[in-house]
Design an enzyme around this catalytic site. Structure first.
Site, PDB file in Angstrom:
ATOM      1  N   HIS A  14     -12.537  -2.417  70.161  1.00 66.70           N
ATOM      2  CA  HIS A  14     -12.631  -1.117  69.239  1.00 66.70           C
ATOM      3  C   HIS A  14     -12.890   0.078  70.093  1.00 66.70           C
ATOM      4  O   HIS A  14     -13.949   0.311  70.556  1.00 66.70           O
ATOM      5  CB  HIS A  14     -13.644  -1.365  68.120  1.00 66.70           C
ATOM      6  CG  HIS A  14     -13.699  -0.182  67.103  1.00 66.70           C
ATOM      7  ND1 HIS A  14     -13.967  -0.232  65.825  1.00 66.70           N
ATOM      8  CD2 HIS A  14     -13.883   0.948  67.534  1.00 66.70           C
ATOM      9  CE1 HIS A  14     -14.141   0.756  65.411  1.00 66.70           C
ATOM     10  NE2 HIS A  14     -13.985   1.726  66.389  1.00 66.70           N
ATOM     11  N   HIS A  16     -11.827   4.153  71.051  1.00 70.76           N
ATOM     12  CA  HIS A  16     -11.203   5.630  70.672  1.00 70.76           C
ATOM     13  C   HIS A  16     -10.830   6.469  71.996  1.00 70.76           C
ATOM     14  O   HIS A  16     -11.805   6.527  72.870  1.00 70.76           O
ATOM     15  CB  HIS A  16     -12.249   6.730  69.849  1.00 70.76           C
ATOM     16  CG  HIS A  16     -12.527   6.071  68.534  1.00 70.76           C
ATOM     17  ND1 HIS A  16     -11.787   6.352  67.337  1.00 70.76           N
ATOM     18  CD2 HIS A  16     -13.431   5.414  68.243  1.00 70.76           C
ATOM     19  CE1 HIS A  16     -12.177   5.670  66.387  1.00 70.76           C
ATOM     20  NE2 HIS A  16     -13.486   4.890  66.997  1.00 70.76           N
ATOM     21  N   LYS A 100      -6.092  -0.046  60.333  1.00 74.87           N
ATOM     22  CA  LYS A 100      -7.494   0.175  60.315  1.00 74.87           C
ATOM     23  C   LYS A 100      -7.641   0.819  58.815  1.00 74.87           C
ATOM     24  O   LYS A 100      -6.948   1.903  58.615  1.00 74.87           O
ATOM     25  CB  LYS A 100      -7.903   1.154  61.374  1.00 74.87           C
ATOM     26  CG  LYS A 100      -9.023   2.037  61.181  1.00 74.87           C
ATOM     27  CD  LYS A 100     -10.219   1.093  61.786  1.00 74.87           C
ATOM     28  CE  LYS A 100     -11.489   1.759  61.552  1.00 74.87           C
ATOM     29  NZ  LYS A 100     -12.420   1.262  62.631  1.00 74.87           N
ATOM     30  N   HIS A 137     -13.680  -0.021  58.777  1.00 75.09           N
ATOM     31  CA  HIS A 137     -15.041   0.902  58.783  1.00 75.09           C
ATOM     32  C   HIS A 137     -15.768   0.775  57.626  1.00 75.09           C
ATOM     33  O   HIS A 137     -15.291   1.343  56.376  1.00 75.09           O
ATOM     34  CB  HIS A 137     -14.775   2.401  59.015  1.00 75.09           C
ATOM     35  CG  HIS A 137     -16.015   3.332  59.297  1.00 75.09           C
ATOM     36  ND1 HIS A 137     -16.173   3.807  60.427  1.00 75.09           N
ATOM     37  CD2 HIS A 137     -16.846   3.586  58.327  1.00 75.09           C
ATOM     38  CE1 HIS A 137     -17.263   4.304  60.210  1.00 75.09           C
ATOM     39  NE2 HIS A 137     -17.887   4.317  59.155  1.00 75.09           N
ATOM     40  N   HIS A 175     -17.976  -2.397  64.134  1.00 72.06           N
ATOM     41  CA  HIS A 175     -19.262  -1.924  64.677  1.00 72.06           C
ATOM     42  C   HIS A 175     -20.350  -2.188  63.593  1.00 72.06           C
ATOM     43  O   HIS A 175     -21.002  -1.221  63.005  1.00 72.06           O
ATOM     44  CB  HIS A 175     -19.090  -0.386  64.873  1.00 72.06           C
ATOM     45  CG  HIS A 175     -18.296   0.381  63.961  1.00 72.06           C
ATOM     46  ND1 HIS A 175     -18.540   0.414  62.767  1.00 72.06           N
ATOM     47  CD2 HIS A 175     -17.518   1.207  64.172  1.00 72.06           C
ATOM     48  CE1 HIS A 175     -17.478   1.156  61.873  1.00 72.06           C
ATOM     49  NE2 HIS A 175     -16.831   1.726  62.896  1.00 72.06           N
ATOM     50  N   ASP A 248     -16.711   0.843  70.470  1.00 72.11           N
ATOM     51  CA  ASP A 248     -16.471   2.131  69.740  1.00 72.11           C
ATOM     52  C   ASP A 248     -16.759   3.425  70.580  1.00 72.11           C
ATOM     53  O   ASP A 248     -17.151   4.415  70.050  1.00 72.11           O
ATOM     54  CB  ASP A 248     -17.353   1.893  68.496  1.00 72.11           C
ATOM     55  CG  ASP A 248     -17.061   3.274  67.365  1.00 72.11           C
ATOM     56  OD1 ASP A 248     -15.788   3.641  67.562  1.00 72.11           O
ATOM     57  OD2 ASP A 248     -17.787   3.368  66.482  1.00 72.11           O
TER      58      ASP A 248
HETATM   59  O1  DOR Z   1     -19.155   7.447  65.428  1.00 72.37           O
HETATM   60  C1  DOR Z   1     -18.080   7.334  65.433  1.00 72.37           C
HETATM   61  N1  DOR Z   1     -17.330   8.191  66.078  1.00 72.37           N
HETATM   62  N2  DOR Z   1     -17.871   6.449  64.433  1.00 72.37           N
HETATM   63  C2  DOR Z   1     -16.722   6.241  63.898  1.00 72.37           C
HETATM   64  O2  DOR Z   1     -16.372   5.693  63.314  1.00 72.37           O
HETATM   65  C3  DOR Z   1     -15.651   7.096  64.585  1.00 72.37           C
HETATM   66  C4  DOR Z   1     -16.037   7.654  66.020  1.00 72.37           C
HETATM   67  C5  DOR Z   1     -14.997   8.855  66.243  1.00 72.37           C
HETATM   68  O3  DOR Z   1     -13.672   8.923  66.232  1.00 72.37           O
HETATM   69  O4  DOR Z   1     -15.586   9.955  66.903  1.00 72.37           O
HETATM   70 ZN    ZN Z   2     -14.752   3.829  66.056  1.00 69.78          ZN
END
Ligand code: DOR
Ligand code: ZN
Length: 350
Positions: A14, A16, A100, A137, A175, A248
């Site tokens: 997971h 970004h 997702k 999520h 998460h 995450d």
């Molecule tokens: O804290 C987070 N940041 N939780 C999420 O679900 C998305 C992520 C983000 O993309 O910044």
């Molecule tokens: Zn995330």
């Protein structure tokens, strides 16, 4: 004496990466430690079709530093209007590994998310049929529900009915942050697993709020009470194949975090393995780390485990940098200024 740990190459289930300048700034941190990562689709605009997923994958691959081997595993962002056949095609063509589910309004760039799971029933049926993983999520978004209860309420109101309705659907509860999340996954069928982040293993809600508001400890779902952190530590270090590594890692500019309406997300990619290992070491569970980091994830997704190994060393080094500079501005990493005991020492060929 230097203490070392050698494990099969791990994956991040997971993550970004963002896009553009930020993508280029962060990809190397993940590619250095991990062989593969499940890449989240919450860009602006989100990755909602096969063409966008394939194009994003190319941009990621172009940003991987020379000499590193890294495979991004792409996800499709589900909306109320997602076409089930687009998801089927993306999976068949090897573009999408998973899809997702962001409840609309739950987190960063989730405005186009799903307003009611009933709206994606046909998509989920196809996913159950073809064995494609749904990444969830797990928070309700209704303003009347306290933010610290949103995960527990999501389990009762959305997740339990969903998996009762579609028992063949493979679901990763992303998460998880609560003892209710741990108990739900432990008691569910083998089709249900969960990722656990480093920050939710280290931080409780006091870390975010005592002595001043600490925006760099703010992410979603928010860290909960200490009893919940302890439940997560027990789950991650238990050896159960239902729990695996998903950082995450969510980079935001320092200026966007330290703001009147600070963004949710913790950038943990630069020292992700080091962060997890601090927890496993403290629990005397280093023997459980390889399963969590390198085996349970690919086994659940039905993908091969990685060849090759990495080594980590326990030794004195420099503290984690206060920030990483990008051309957009600084990004503050998780554990900034702290000394971590474990260090990634490199890859051994497969
Ligand atoms: O804290 C987070 N940041 N939780 C999420 O679900 C998305 C992520 C983000 O993309 O910044
Ligand atoms: Zn995330």
């Amino acid at each position: 004496m230097t203490h070392t740990l050698t494990i099969r190459r791990p994956d991040d289930w997971h993550l970004h990466f963002r896009d553009g300048v930020m993508l280029e700034a962060v990809v190397g941190h993940t590619a250095r430690q991990f062989a593969r990562a499940i890449v989240m689709p919450n860009l602006t605009p989100p990755v909602t079709d096969v063409a966008a997923g394939a194009a994003y994958r190319e941009r990621i691959l172009a940003a991987v530093p020379d000499g590193l081997e890294f495979t991004p595993l792409m996800t499709c962002y589900l909306t109320d209007k997602t076409d089930p056949e687009e998801v089927r095609r993306g999976f068949a063509e090897g573009v999408f590994t998973a899809a997702k589910l962001y409840p609309a309004g739950a987190t960063t760039n989730s405005d186009s998310g799903v307003t009611d799971v009933a709206n994606i029933r046909a998509v989920l049926e196809v996913m159950a049929e073809i064995g494609m993983v749904l990444c969830v999520h797990g928070e309700v978004t209704h303003h009347a529900i306290d933010i610290f209860d949103r995960e527990a309420v999501f389990i009762e109101q959305i997740l339990e009915p969903l998996i009762a309705d579609l028992p063949d659907l493979k679901v990763v509860f992303e998460h998880i942050t609560s003892s209710q999340g741990v108990a739900f996954v432990e008691n569910a069928s083998a089709n249900i697993a969960a990722t656990i982040t480093p920050q939710h293993l280290h931080l409780n809600r006091n870390a975010m709020l005592v002595g001043g508001m600490r925006p760099h400890a703010y992410c979603l779902p928010v860290a909960k009470r200490e009893e919940h952190r302890l439940a997560l530590v027990r789950a991650a270090t238990s050896g159960s194949s239902k729990f695996f590594l998903g950082t995450d890692s969510a980079p935001h500019l320092q200026s966007d975090k330290e703001s009147a309406c600070g963004c949710a997300g913790i950038f943990n990619a630069p020292f992700a393995l080091e962060s997890y290992l601090a927890v496993f070491d403290a629990e005397n569970a280093l023997d459980k780390f390889e399963g969590f980091a390198s085996e349970h994830g690919p086994d659940f997704y039905g993908l091969p485990r990685n060849e090759g190994q990495i080594t980590l060393e326990k030794r004195e080094t420099e503290p984690v940098p206060e920030h990483f500079m990008t051309s957009l501005g600084p990004v503050v990493p998780f554990h900034a200024g702290d000394r971590l005991a474990w260090h990634f020492a490199g890859q051994l060929p497969g």
